[in-house]
Design a protein around this motif. Structure first.
Motif, short mmCIF file in Angstrom:
data_model
loop_
_atom_site.label_atom_id
_atom_site.label_comp_id
_atom_site.label_asym_id
_atom_site.label_seq_id
_atom_site.Cartn_x
_atom_site.Cartn_y
_atom_site.Cartn_z
N LEU A 89 0.83 -1.22 0.00
CA LEU A 89 0.00 0.00 0.00
C LEU A 89 0.87 1.27 0.00
N GLY A 90 2.19 1.07 -0.10
CA GLY A 90 3.09 2.23 -0.18
C GLY A 90 3.36 2.88 1.17
N VAL A 91 2.85 2.29 2.25
CA VAL A 91 3.01 2.92 3.57
C VAL A 91 4.45 2.77 4.07
N SER A 92 5.06 1.61 3.81
CA SER A 92 6.45 1.42 4.27
C SER A 92 7.36 2.46 3.63
N MET A 93 7.20 2.69 2.34
CA MET A 93 8.03 3.68 1.65
C MET A 93 7.76 5.09 2.19
N GLY A 212 -1.78 -11.18 -1.55
CA GLY A 212 -1.82 -11.61 -2.95
C GLY A 212 -3.23 -11.52 -3.51
N GLU A 213 -4.19 -11.92 -2.68
CA GLU A 213 -5.62 -11.86 -3.05
C GLU A 213 -6.01 -10.40 -3.32
N MET A 214 -5.53 -9.51 -2.45
CA MET A 214 -5.83 -8.07 -2.63
C MET A 214 -5.23 -7.55 -3.93
N LEU A 215 -3.97 -7.93 -4.21
CA LEU A 215 -3.32 -7.45 -5.44
C LEU A 215 -4.11 -7.90 -6.67
N LYS A 216 -4.57 -9.17 -6.63
CA LYS A 216 -5.33 -9.71 -7.76
C LYS A 216 -6.63 -8.92 -7.94
N LEU A 218 -7.15 -5.95 -7.19
CA LEU A 218 -6.85 -4.59 -7.67
C LEU A 218 -6.20 -4.58 -9.05
N GLY A 219 -6.07 -5.76 -9.66
CA GLY A 219 -5.47 -5.82 -11.00
C GLY A 219 -3.99 -5.50 -10.98
N ARG A 220 -3.31 -5.86 -9.85
CA ARG A 220 -1.87 -5.58 -9.75
C ARG A 220 -1.08 -6.88 -9.74
N HIS A 221 0.13 -6.86 -10.34
CA HIS A 221 0.99 -8.04 -10.28
C HIS A 221 1.84 -7.98 -9.01
N PRO A 222 2.41 -9.12 -8.60
CA PRO A 222 3.18 -9.14 -7.34
C PRO A 222 4.69 -8.96 -7.52
N ALA A 256 6.08 -3.94 -7.21
CA ALA A 256 4.90 -4.23 -6.37
C ALA A 256 4.88 -3.47 -5.05
N VAL A 257 6.07 -3.02 -4.56
CA VAL A 257 6.08 -2.34 -3.26
C VAL A 257 6.57 -0.89 -3.36
N PHE A 258 6.57 -0.36 -4.59
CA PHE A 258 6.91 1.05 -4.84
C PHE A 258 8.34 1.38 -4.41
N GLY A 259 9.22 0.36 -4.49
CA GLY A 259 10.58 0.52 -3.97
C GLY A 259 11.54 1.21 -4.91
N VAL A 260 11.16 1.38 -6.19
CA VAL A 260 12.13 1.92 -7.16
C VAL A 260 12.24 3.45 -7.03
N LYS A 261 13.48 3.93 -7.03
CA LYS A 261 13.75 5.37 -7.12
C LYS A 261 14.75 5.54 -8.25
N ASP A 262 14.60 6.62 -8.98
CA ASP A 262 15.49 6.89 -10.12
C ASP A 262 16.96 6.78 -9.72
N SER A 263 17.26 7.32 -8.54
CA SER A 263 18.66 7.40 -8.10
C SER A 263 19.24 6.03 -7.77
#
Ligand code: BEZ
Ligand code: FE
Length: 316
Positions: A89-93, A212-216, A218-222, A256-263
């Motif tokens: 849900l992006g909360v950790s990031m 995983g059930e939630m991602l499915k 929401l139409g999101r891959h894991p 899947a967990v919004f972990g990517v940053k350009d840098s």
């Protein structure tokens, strides 16, 4: 009928739709810890606003309760489904971002994830952390510097990664040697570090549970974009919990967990040079990533220093 003032006060504490959050928050005792008071009052206010905003039905409310119950039941000593929920849900990031504002140019953090193992072997620089020889060879090397560009010696670099099938050793105990693709290194007197490994592959976060059930739904891959993990630490500096990402992974834009940053997207060069391969002690051709970590001074009052237990013996 006349209403006694005392009864009027009592009535104002009864539940009313229009003032629902206010009524709940007014119940908090006078001696509640001020920070708990702030956090809980805001949580209740936002939760009530959310229920009102979407006009939550009783069935939806119950589905939410069922989902959270399943998340709890999925947690074990080695699986934390609530953290996975927070990650997806992006909360950790977000929590990490608001707690680690660093000077421009410092290495940024990203998610820790559940696959860090304390006590990984300590190696000399140059060691190969791939213990089963499977995968495309990779050389990782660089420097640890401070925000002024001065080399920092004696920095601990704890690294771990998935193999070329997208699994961590702890997920394939019957197929991979213990501590495969994990190791703890130390920067030398010039701040340099280097080690050998293999090019990591993307992989799915555990998706056989409610998250995983939630991602499915929401139409999101894991899938997580391919990466190497690092914890880079030295007393006096803000501990960096980060990744370096391969630039050619298709999951960079929708990790899947919004972990990517350009840098954090590195340049992985494919090198076909037998002489260089021999110098590094890897098969030709191989991948080479040169990556510097920039440490920020520890901010006063920030989180306590990280500590990791590492195996006593040095392995080379
Ligand atoms: C990982 O990168 O290991 C990870 C991060 C968040 C959730 C699951 C896995
Ligand atoms: Fe990972």
């Amino acid at each position: 009928m006349t209403v006694e003032p005392a009864t009027q006060d009592k009535a104002s504490t009864y539940f009313e739709e229009a003032r629902s959050a206010e009524v709940v928050n007014a119940r908090m005792g006078a001696d509640v810890d001020p920070r708990i008071k702030t956090v809980m009052a805001s949580l209740v206010t936002h939760l009530h606003d959310f229920v009102k905003d979407v006009s939550l039905t009783s069935e939806e409310w119950f589905e939410g309760i069922r989902f959270l119950t399943a998340v709890g039941h999925t947690c074990t000593d080695w699986r934390q489904e609530f953290i996975l929920l927070s990650d997806t849900l992006g909360v950790s990031m977000l929590v990490d971002a608001i707690n680690h504002h660093r000077p421009e140019g410092s290495t940024e953090n990203t998610v820790l994830g559940p696959f860090h193992v304390a006590g990984a072997p300590r190696y000399m620089n140059g060691a190969n952390i791939c213990l089963d020889g499977k995968g495309e060879p990779l050389v990782v090397r660089g420097k640890v510097v401070d925000h002024r560009g001065n080399p920092v010696a004696g920095v601990t670099l704890d690294t771990w990664q998935a193999n070329d099938e997208g699994f961590y050793d702890v997920q394939q105990r019957d197929k991979q040697p213990a501590f495969n693709l994990r190791g703890v290194f130390e920067s030398d007197e010039d701040g340099r570090y280097w080690f050998r490994s293999i090019k990591p592959r993307y992989y799915p976060i555990p998706y056989d549970g409610p998250v995983g059930e939630m991602l499915k739904t929401l139409g999101r891959h894991p899938n997580r974009a391919a990466h190497l993990h690092f914890i880079v630490m030295k007393p006096g500096y803000d501990t960096v919990v980060t990744h370096i990402f391969t630039p050619d992974c298709t999951y960079l834009p929708d990790d899947a967990v919004f972990g990517v940053k350009d840098s954090l997207i590195a340049d992985f060069r494919h090198v076909d040079d037998a002489a260089q391969a021999e110098r590094f002690g890897v098969a030709n051709p191989f991948w080479l990533v040169e990556w510097d970590f920039v440490l920020a001074p520890k901010a006063a009052g920030s989180d306590a220093d990280w500590s990791i237990e590492t195996a006593e013996e040095d392995r080379t």
